[in-house]
Design a protein around this motif. Structure first.
Motif, PDB file in Angstrom:
ATOM      1  N   VAL A 196       0.949  -1.018   0.039  1.00 60.35           N
ATOM      2  CA  VAL A 196       0.027   0.146  -0.151  1.00 60.35           C
ATOM      3  C   VAL A 196       0.847   1.359  -0.197  1.00 60.35           C
ATOM      4  O   VAL A 196       2.030   1.318   0.703  1.00 60.35           O
ATOM      5  N   VAL A 197       0.338   2.247  -0.824  1.00 59.89           N
ATOM      6  CA  VAL A 197       1.294   3.211  -0.867  1.00 59.89           C
ATOM      7  C   VAL A 197       0.299   4.487  -0.800  1.00 59.89           C
ATOM      8  O   VAL A 197      -0.928   4.451  -1.442  1.00 59.89           O
ATOM      9  N   GLY A 198       0.639   5.706   0.135  1.00 64.64           N
ATOM     10  CA  GLY A 198      -0.214   6.858   0.245  1.00 64.64           C
ATOM     11  C   GLY A 198      -0.487   7.822  -0.877  1.00 64.64           C
ATOM     12  O   GLY A 198       0.900   8.148  -1.037  1.00 64.64           O
ATOM     13  N   VAL A 199      -1.407   8.379  -0.914  1.00 64.12           N
ATOM     14  CA  VAL A 199      -1.604   9.635  -1.783  1.00 64.12           C
ATOM     15  C   VAL A 199      -1.643  10.804  -1.025  1.00 64.12           C
ATOM     16  O   VAL A 199      -2.950  10.777  -0.287  1.00 64.12           O
ATOM     17  N   ASN A 200      -1.135  11.792  -0.938  1.00 73.77           N
ATOM     18  CA  ASN A 200      -1.443  13.096  -0.168  1.00 73.77           C
ATOM     19  C   ASN A 200      -2.912  13.617  -0.462  1.00 73.77           C
ATOM     20  O   ASN A 200      -3.522  13.344  -1.522  1.00 73.77           O
ATOM     21  N   LEU A 201      -3.509  14.156   0.570  1.00 72.51           N
ATOM     22  CA  LEU A 201      -4.659  14.786   0.498  1.00 72.51           C
ATOM     23  C   LEU A 201      -4.502  16.266   0.677  1.00 72.51           C
ATOM     24  O   LEU A 201      -3.666  16.662   1.450  1.00 72.51           O
ATOM     25  N   ASP A 202      -5.518  17.198  -0.041  1.00 75.71           N
ATOM     26  CA  ASP A 202      -5.527  18.524   0.498  1.00 75.71           C
ATOM     27  C   ASP A 202      -6.903  18.864   0.728  1.00 75.71           C
ATOM     28  O   ASP A 202      -7.587  17.970   0.815  1.00 75.71           O
ATOM     29  N   ASP A 203      -7.321  20.110   0.630  1.00 82.15           N
ATOM     30  CA  ASP A 203      -8.637  20.655   1.155  1.00 82.15           C
ATOM     31  C   ASP A 203      -9.759  20.044   0.030  1.00 82.15           C
ATOM     32  O   ASP A 203     -10.875  20.161   0.545  1.00 82.15           O
ATOM     33  N   ASP A 204      -9.329  19.561  -0.982  1.00 78.63           N
ATOM     34  CA  ASP A 204     -10.357  19.150  -1.821  1.00 78.63           C
ATOM     35  C   ASP A 204     -10.175  17.932  -2.198  1.00 78.63           C
ATOM     36  O   ASP A 204     -10.760  17.146  -2.997  1.00 78.63           O
ATOM     37  N   GLY A 205      -9.492  16.956  -1.306  1.00 78.35           N
ATOM     38  CA  GLY A 205      -9.517  15.566  -1.360  1.00 78.35           C
ATOM     39  C   GLY A 205      -8.080  14.946  -2.062  1.00 78.35           C
ATOM     40  O   GLY A 205      -6.929  15.735  -2.014  1.00 78.35           O
ATOM     41  N   LEU A 206      -8.226  13.907  -2.820  1.00 77.74           N
ATOM     42  CA  LEU A 206      -7.069  13.318  -3.507  1.00 77.74           C
ATOM     43  C   LEU A 206      -6.159  14.433  -4.465  1.00 77.74           C
ATOM     44  O   LEU A 206      -7.124  14.874  -5.283  1.00 77.74           O
TER      45      LEU A 206
END
Length: 447
Positions: A196-206
Motif C-alpha cells: 500500500v502506498v499513500g497519496v496526499n490529500l489537500d482541502d479538496d481531497g485526493l
C-alpha cells in the motif's frame, strides 16, 4: 531509575514501529537484549513495554513475548458497544432507530413474496430486478452510467473491495490509497499481501499532482478513493477535482476504485468520477450507511470487460449475495422508502454536526456527514487521549488506524451510533471536558 527514562524508551520503540523497523505483528526484542542495546536495565524496558501495552501499541503473551499490534485491525477501529453505558463514538453507522420500522416492514414484505425462484440459485450475481434497483440507487446519487446489465451484487461494500483486490491484483502488487483512509481497505491489503502506498490529500481531497507521481514511481494496479464525505477527513471532492483525478487515471494503465458509500449525504448529486472513466473505473456503494449495515447489500458498477471475471469470482467465493436481503432492499428502493431513509439520516447528521460544532467549538474544524476528524490540542497525544477516554466509557477511533504513514495526532468521532440525542450530547460534553483537561502524570497512568 529516571522518571522519564522508560518514557524515552517507549518513544524510541514507537518511532521504530512507525518507521517499519518493527512491523505489525513483529516480536519485540527480549527485555534484556533491548536493555543491553539501549544501555539501560531490563526493568526499565519492562516498564516501557507496559506503557506501550496500555497505549495499545503492543500486546504481550505469557511465554511468547511482546508483539507489535496491527493498526489495520478493524476491531481496534470499530469497537462494539458491550454495554449501554458506553458513549460509542467509534462505530460509523446510521442512526438505526430512525430506520427500524421501515426495515421491519421491508423484511416482512420480502418474506410474504418468497418464491422458489427467489430461494433458488441465480446467475449473473443475482436477480435482474435486484440489479436494476441497484442501478436506480446509483443513478440517484450521481452515477448515470449504471444499468442492470453492468451492476453486480455483493455482500456489502467491504466484500466488494475485497473482491476487487483479489480479482484485479496479485500478491506483491501495489495499491494506492488516500494517505488517510478507511481502515477496512488497509486490512484487506494486509491480509492479501498487497503493498500500500499513500497519496496526499489537500482541502479538496485526493491530490492529482501527487497521484501522478505515485503512479509513475509505484505503478499501482488500483487507486482507491472515497470522493464524498471521505473517511476519516470528511472531505468531499469538487467537480473540478473529480475531473482532474479522472485525467490522471486516463494517462495511466491503472484502475480507479471509487468507493462512494457516502454519496447519499450530498445535498445535491455530484457527478461520479466513474462516468468520466467508463473503461478504467469501478464504482462501489452499499446501503450500509443509509439504511443498515446488517442488510449487507452492496453494488458494483464495472466496465463491461471486467464483468465476467468479477461475476466468476463472486460465484467461486459466495455464489451469490442473499436474494432475501436484496428483495427487502429492492422493495425499499422501488417504493422510494430507501431515499426517504437516506434523507432522514442526512438531516440527523446535519443536526448532530451543529451540536458537535457548539460543544467542541474550541477544538472543532469544519466537517460534514457522519463523523468528525478531530485534531487534538497540543497537550494531548492520541494514544493517551484514546486510553483516557476509554476509562470514562467514551469510545473514539485512534487516528493511527487511518494512516498509511506517520500517526496523526487526531481521532475520528462517529456522530450517529448513539441513538439518543440527549445521550449523544452528554457524551460530547464529557469528551470536550476531557480534551480541555491536562493529562495525568505517566506514573499515575501506569498504576
Amino acid at each position: 531509575m529516571s522518571e522519564t527514562k522508560f518514557k524515552d524508551i517507549a518513544n524510541q520503540i514507537t518511532s521504530r514501529i512507525e518507521q517499519g523497523i518493527y512491523a505489525a505483528g513483529a516480536k519485540l526484542p527480549p527485555h534484556r537484549e533491548l536493555a543491553n542495546e539501549l544501555g539501560t536495565t531490563p526493568a526499565t524496558v519492562s516498564k516501557a513495554y507496559k506503557l506501550l501495552a496500555e497505549l495499545g501499541r503492543v500486546e504481550s503473551f505469557v511465554g511468547r513475548g511482546t508483539f507489535v499490534r496491527d493498526k489495520s485491525a478493524l476491531n481496534q477501529v470499530i469497537q462494539p458497544q458491550h454495554q449501554e453505558l458506553d458513549f460509542n463514538f467509534s462505530i460509523l453507522q446510521p442512526c438505526l432507530v430512525l430506520n427500524l420500522n421501515a426495515l421491519t416492514e421491508a423484511y416482512t414484505q420480502a418474506a410474504e413474496t418468497l418464491s422458489p425462484t427467489l430461494l433458488a440459485y441465480a446467475d449473473d450475481s443475482g436477480h435482474s430486478a435486484h440489479r436494476a434497483a441497484g442501478a436506480i440507487w446509483l443513478q440517484k446519487h450521481g452515477l448515470q452510467s449504471a444499468s442492470s446489465e453492468n451492476v453486480l451484487l455483493t455482500n456489502g461494500a467491504q466484500h466488494a473491495l475485497s473482491l476487487l483486490v483479489e480479482t484485479l491484483t496479485e500478491p506483491g502488487d501495489t495499491i494506492a490509497v488516500e494517505a488517510l483512509t478507511y481502515p477496512g481497505i488497509l486490512a484487506i491489503a494486509n491480509l492479501a499481501g498487497r503493498e500500500v502506498v499513500g497519496v496526499n490529500l489537500d482541502d479538496d481531497g485526493l491530490c492529482p499532482k501527487h497521484l501522478r507521481k505515485v503512479i509513475k514511481q509505484h505503478s499501482p494496479k488500483l487507486v482507491i478513493c472515497i470522493p464524498s464525505h471521505q473517511n476519516p477527513t470528511g472531505i468531499t471532492m469538487s467537480v473540478s477535482r473529480r475531473q482532474a483525478i479522472a485525467d490522471v487515471i486516463k494517462a495511466s494503465s491503472t484502475y480507479l476504485v471509487e468507493d462512494d458509500i457516502y454519496a447519499f449525504l450530498n445535498n445535491t448529486p455530484i457527478p461520479a468520477i466513474s462516468d468520466l472513466l467508463p473503461q478504467q473505473s469501478i464504482y462501489i456503494t452499499s446501503l450500509s450507511k443509509a439504511v443498515s449495515p446488517a442488510m449487507r447489500c452492496g453494488y458494483i458498477k464495472a466496465p463491461d470487460a471486467l464483468l465476467p471475471v468479477l461475476a466468476a469470482h463472486i460465484r467461486a467465493n459466495i455464489w451469490l449475495a442473499s436474494p432475501i436481503n436484496f428483495a427487502a432492499a429492492t422493495g425499499l428502493i422501488e417504493q422510494g422508502t430507501a431515499f426517504e431513509l437516506a434523507s432522514a439520516q442526512l438531516r440527523e447528521a446535519e443536526y448532530r454536526q451543529t451540536v458537535a460544532a457548539d460543544i467542541l467549538k474550541d477544538f472543532y474544524e469544519t466537517a460534514s456527514g457522519f463523523h468528525i476528524w478531530l485534531k487534538l490540542p497540543e497537550h494531548w497525544r492520541v494514544d493517551r487521549l484514546v486510553e483516557e477516554a476509554k476509562k470514562r466509557a467514551i469510545l473514539v477511533s485512534h487516528g493511527g488506524y487511518f494512516s498509511v504513514g506517520d500517526t496523526p495526532n487526531c481521532v475520528r468521532l462517529s456522530l450517529m451510533s448513539i441513538s439518543s440525542r440527549d445521550r449523544f450530547e452528554e457524551g460530547l460534553i464529557q469528551f470536550a471536558e476531557l480534551l480541555a483537561s491536562k493529562p495525568m502524570p505517566f506514573s499515575d497512568f501506569l498504576n
